[in-house]
Every structure is written in structure tokens, then in C-alpha cells.
Design a protein around this motif. Structure first.
Motif, short mmCIF file in Angstrom:
data_model
loop_
_atom_site.label_atom_id
_atom_site.label_comp_id
_atom_site.label_asym_id
_atom_site.label_seq_id
_atom_site.Cartn_x
_atom_site.Cartn_y
_atom_site.Cartn_z
N LEU A 17 0.87 -1.18 0.00
CA LEU A 17 0.00 0.00 0.00
C LEU A 17 0.89 1.22 0.00
N ALA A 38 2.70 2.03 3.73
CA ALA A 38 2.15 1.51 4.99
C ALA A 38 2.82 0.17 5.24
N TRP A 41 -0.36 -3.27 8.27
CA TRP A 41 -1.75 -3.19 7.86
C TRP A 41 -2.26 -4.61 7.62
N VAL A 61 -5.17 0.09 8.36
CA VAL A 61 -3.77 0.51 8.34
C VAL A 61 -3.45 1.17 9.68
N THR A 103 -5.75 4.21 13.58
CA THR A 103 -5.98 3.42 12.37
C THR A 103 -6.67 4.24 11.29
#
Length: 190
Positions: A17, A38, A41, A61, A103
Motif C-alpha cells: 500500500l 504503509a 496493515w 492501516v 488506524t
């Protein structure tokens, strides 16, 4: 990668990601276009090949897991100190409020198309605000699933980073990208 009906687990071991930023303002030549990844995640994808409307995707995430991978452009190369400062800025109250909002989540509401070309519409929650987003995806000849969505930061209450009294700033729109290398059945080993 064969696409068959099932429930699949997503995460850094099977996919990436990324967030890609651009620059704006009179001082844009001084800054960098960033690629941020990221690194913590997880997600699930329910795939119903013959009936995409029954398919779904959810991703969570960890806000504090965003790491600068690359910085292009600018008057000088991006240093490790620059990367550390950018990470602190991302987590700061001015941008993502990582301590208060640990998150970022995405939950699909509709999937359309085919495995070769599809759209996933869903709700993206950042900093306690939930807004709709459409993800555009495709399956390449190499079997990878790739896709992207444009996110306007200010829609989620994020003020794009500025420097030099506003002469250099990140563009309000960022491009979120994903690349799935393989699908791992959810009932498989962890």
C-alpha cells in the motif's frame, strides 16, 4: 495468480500500500514528491468472480506505520534525517493525529467489473471522518492486481504540509496505490 472464489487475507507479506504525494506553490522545486508505504496493515477480500457485487474488501492501516520510501525531485537528495522528520510530521496533530486516531480503515460498499478491470467503491475513514472513495483496479498480464484512488486530504480534515511560509506545500490530492502479488486464503496458516 489464479483468481477463484474465496476469502483471502491481505497484508504486507502479499501486497503493498503506497501513498504518492506531489508539490505545489512557488517553492515546489525545493521539495520532494514522496512515496510513502504503509508497513503495518491487514485486510480481507471476499472474491466472487462471477458476481462481483457479492465481493468485498476491508483494510485497516496502522496510522503510525507510514514510512517514506522515496523522495524525487527537489534541490537536494532526501536524507535519513528528512525521512525521520517527515514521519514525525505525518503522525503529528496537524496531519494524521496518530495518537488519537491510530488506524485508517477502508470498507467496500460495492464492487463492479471483472478481475481484469474493476472498481471498488467504499468508505475511507481517516482522523474520525468517513468519506466515500472509488478505487480503480486491474489485473496485469503478469498476474498482479494493481489499483489506485485519488484522495483529497482536506476532505478528511488534513491540512496539506506547508513550508517556507506557504511557498512550498504538498498538493491537496494524493494518489493511493496498491499492488497484490498473491492471494493468501484466509483459512490458511498465519
Amino acid at each position: 495468480m489464479a483468481l477463484t472464489d474465496g476469502t483471502y487475507r491481505l497484508g504486507p507479506s502479499t501486497a503493498r500500500l503506497l501513498i504518492k504525494t506531489g508539490r505545489a506553490g512557488l517553492g515546489r522545486r525545493a521539495g520532494h514528491d514522496l512515496t510513502i508505504e504503509a508497513i503495518r496493515w491487514s485486510g480481507d477480500a471476499v472474491l466472487v468472480v462471477g458476481d462481483p457485487d457479492r465481493s468485498s474488501v476491508s483494510v485497516t492501516v496502522e496510522t503510525g506505520s507510514l514510512e517514506v520510501r522515496e523522495g524525487t525531485g527537489g534541490l537536494k537528495a532526501l536524507t535519513d534525517a528528512d525521512r525521520a522528520q517527515i514521519k514525525r510530521t505525518l503522525e503529528d496533530k496537524a496531519l494524521l493525529h496518530a495518537a488519537e486516531h491510530p488506524t485508517i480503515t477502508f470498507r467496500s460498499t460495492r464492487v463492479t467489473g471483472t478481475p481484469q478491470s474493476f472498481e471498488i467503491t467504499g468508505d475511507l475513514a481517516i482522523k474520525g471522518r468517513t468519506r466515500p472513495v472509488t478505487v480503480h483496479g486491474k489485473r496485469n498480464g503478469d498476474g498482479l492486481l494493481r489499483g489506485w484512488a485519488i484522495v483529497t486530504q482536506s476532505t478528511w480534515g488534513i491540512k496539506p504540509y506547508t513550508a517556507f511560509l506557504g511557498a512550498l506545500r504538498l498538493a491537496d490530492e494524493v494518489r493511493m496505490e496498491f499492488e497484490v502479488a498473491r492471494l493468501e486464503p484466509a483459512d490458511g496458516p498465519r
